[in-house]
Design an enzyme around this catalytic site. Structure first.
Site, PDB file in Angstrom:
ATOM      1  CG  MET A 115      -4.216 -15.789   2.948  1.00 57.72           C
ATOM      2  SD  MET A 115      -4.409 -15.188   1.251  1.00 57.72           S
ATOM      3  CE  MET A 115      -3.896 -13.480   1.485  1.00 57.72           C
ATOM      4  CG  ASP A 159      -1.457 -10.607   4.239  1.00 55.56           C
ATOM      5  OD1 ASP A 159      -1.031  -9.754   3.442  1.00 55.56           O
ATOM      6  OD2 ASP A 159      -2.246 -10.329   5.164  1.00 55.56           O
ATOM      7  CG  MET A 210      -6.811 -13.152   6.062  1.00 60.63           C
ATOM      8  SD  MET A 210      -6.242 -12.379   4.546  1.00 60.63           S
ATOM      9  CE  MET A 210      -4.466 -12.386   4.865  1.00 60.63           C
ATOM     10  CG  HIS A 260      -4.268 -10.317   8.140  1.00 58.03           C
ATOM     11  ND1 HIS A 260      -4.501  -9.707   6.926  1.00 58.03           N
ATOM     12  CD2 HIS A 260      -5.489 -10.666   8.630  1.00 58.03           C
ATOM     13  CE1 HIS A 260      -5.805  -9.687   6.694  1.00 58.03           C
ATOM     14  NE2 HIS A 260      -6.426 -10.259   7.709  1.00 58.03           N
ATOM     15  CG  HIS A 300       0.391  -7.194   7.041  1.00 53.71           C
ATOM     16  ND1 HIS A 300      -0.362  -6.948   8.163  1.00 53.71           N
ATOM     17  CD2 HIS A 300      -0.415  -7.842   6.165  1.00 53.71           C
ATOM     18  CE1 HIS A 300      -1.596  -7.417   7.962  1.00 53.71           C
ATOM     19  NE2 HIS A 300      -1.655  -7.949   6.753  1.00 53.71           N
ATOM     20  CG  ASP A 321      -4.418  -6.136   4.532  1.00 52.20           C
ATOM     21  OD1 ASP A 321      -4.281  -7.166   5.205  1.00 52.20           O
ATOM     22  OD2 ASP A 321      -3.952  -6.007   3.388  1.00 52.20           O
ATOM     23  CB  SER A 329       1.403  -7.293   2.693  1.00 51.03           C
ATOM     24  OG  SER A 329       1.148  -8.650   2.353  1.00 51.03           O
ATOM     25  CG  MET A 368      -9.939  -7.532   5.637  1.00 51.33           C
ATOM     26  SD  MET A 368      -8.158  -7.541   5.442  1.00 51.33           S
ATOM     27  CE  MET A 368      -8.006  -7.923   3.705  1.00 51.33           C
TER      28      MET A 368
HETATM   29  C1  DX5 Z   1      -5.441 -10.116   1.691  1.00 51.22           C
HETATM   30  C2  DX5 Z   1      -4.105  -9.492   1.847  1.00 51.22           C
HETATM   31  C3  DX5 Z   1      -3.821  -8.327   0.880  1.00 51.22           C
HETATM   32  C4  DX5 Z   1      -2.415  -7.799   0.985  1.00 51.22           C
HETATM   33  C5  DX5 Z   1      -2.296  -6.381   0.493  1.00 51.22           C
HETATM   34  O1  DX5 Z   1      -5.995  -9.983   0.506  1.00 51.22           O
HETATM   35  O2  DX5 Z   1      -4.055  -9.040   3.173  1.00 51.22           O
HETATM   36  O3  DX5 Z   1      -4.768  -7.326   1.145  1.00 51.22           O
HETATM   37  O4  DX5 Z   1      -1.955  -7.850   2.241  1.00 51.22           O
HETATM   38  O5  DX5 Z   1      -2.226  -6.457  -0.858  1.00 51.22           O
HETATM   39  P1  DX5 Z   1      -2.103  -5.165  -1.801  1.00 51.22           P
HETATM   40  O6  DX5 Z   1      -1.428  -4.076  -1.008  1.00 51.22           O
HETATM   41  O7  DX5 Z   1      -1.266  -5.635  -2.946  1.00 51.22           O
HETATM   42  O8  DX5 Z   1      -3.502  -4.819  -2.158  1.00 51.22           O
HETATM   43 ZN    ZN Z   2      -3.193  -8.693   5.605  1.00 44.38          ZN
END
Ligand code: DX5
Ligand code: ZN
Length: 223
Positions: free
Chosen positions: A36, A34, A67, A65, A32, A175, A7, A136
């Site tokens: 948000m 992320d 969010m 992803h 990946h 994740d 990620s 998650m």
């Molecule tokens: C949302 C994100 C995180 C990230 C992974 O919170 O999706 O979960 O990608 O983070 P690590 O691997 O650092 O927990």
């Molecule tokens: Zn993610």
């Protein structure tokens, strides 16, 4: 084979292209991304522009992803930016079946994500419209959090549901809090795509060592 999807949330954004190329060279399977919005989750990160920069920097599948609230508003923008896969949260999609259809019609692989408190049963009606389930394993919003131990059982229940529904080929992605310690147990429970941010980009010896450590832990765990 268990896939590793670093990620970029934990990458150095001042050197993003280099970071992405480093994990590609180190054998990562996907990147990946992320996304948000500060509404569905308490953090704000990136949008289609950064997904496009990732697309330009490597040849790995770009796994987005979302969010964000009302993700259907941005599906085309992320596909145009180069997303190969788009995962939306069940909790943000009142018309989930249609949203997954739209992702597929745009040419990307559709995925649905469940927050830790969302029951597995909510997936049953969409297993025929999706290519991947994202479980998650932390509450979404930030990297570097601790893996929620109950997630392992939840992955097992998703695996069982997919078998019951005749869709054993669907991917299960996890994740959050995935590292050398948790990777073998969550892969052993049935996850086949591991998202890892801090365990890769935050590794003391660099991202290549982070990926190697994950692969070694999976090998030692026999998964
Ligand atoms: C949302 C994100 C995180 C990230 C992974 O919170 O999706 O979960 O990608 O983070 P690590 O691997 O650092 O927990
Ligand atoms: Zn993610």
């Amino acid at each position: 084979m268990t896939l590793i999807a670093p990620s970029i949330l934990s990458a150095d954004f001042g050197r993003l292209a280099e970071e992405v190329q480093a994990v590609e060279a180190a054998g990562a399977d996907w990147i990946h991304v992320d996304v948000m919005d500060g509404r569905f989750v308490p953090n704000i990160t990136i949008g289609p522009l950064v997904a496009e920069a990732v697309r330009r920097a490597c040849s790995l599948p770009v796994d987005v992803h979302l969010m964000i609230q009302s993700p259907e508003r941005y599906l085309k923008a992320f596909v145009d930016a180069g997303a190969d896969r788009i995962t939306v949260h069940q909790e943000t999609c009142p018309h989930l079946h249609r949203t997954l259809q739209e992702i597929r019609e745009l040419g990307a692989a559709p995925g649905v994500a469940l927050n830790p408190s969302t029951p597995v049963e909510s997936l049953r009606e969409v297993v025929s419209s999706v290519g991947m389930i994202l479980i998650m394993t932390v509450n979404p919003g930030f990297g570097g959090q601790r893996y929620i131990p109950e997630s392992t059982g939840k992955v097992e229940r998703v695996r069982a549901l997919l078998e019951e529904e005749g869709r054993p080929e669907l991917l299960i992605q996890v994740d959050g809090g995935v590292d050398e310690g948790t990777a073998p147990q969550v892969a052993g429970a049935g996850a086949n795509v591991l998202v890892a941010g801090s365990a890769v980009f935050g590794h003391r010896d660099g991202p290549a060592a982070g990926i190697a450590a994950l692969r070694a832990s999976l090998l030692e765990g026999g998964v």
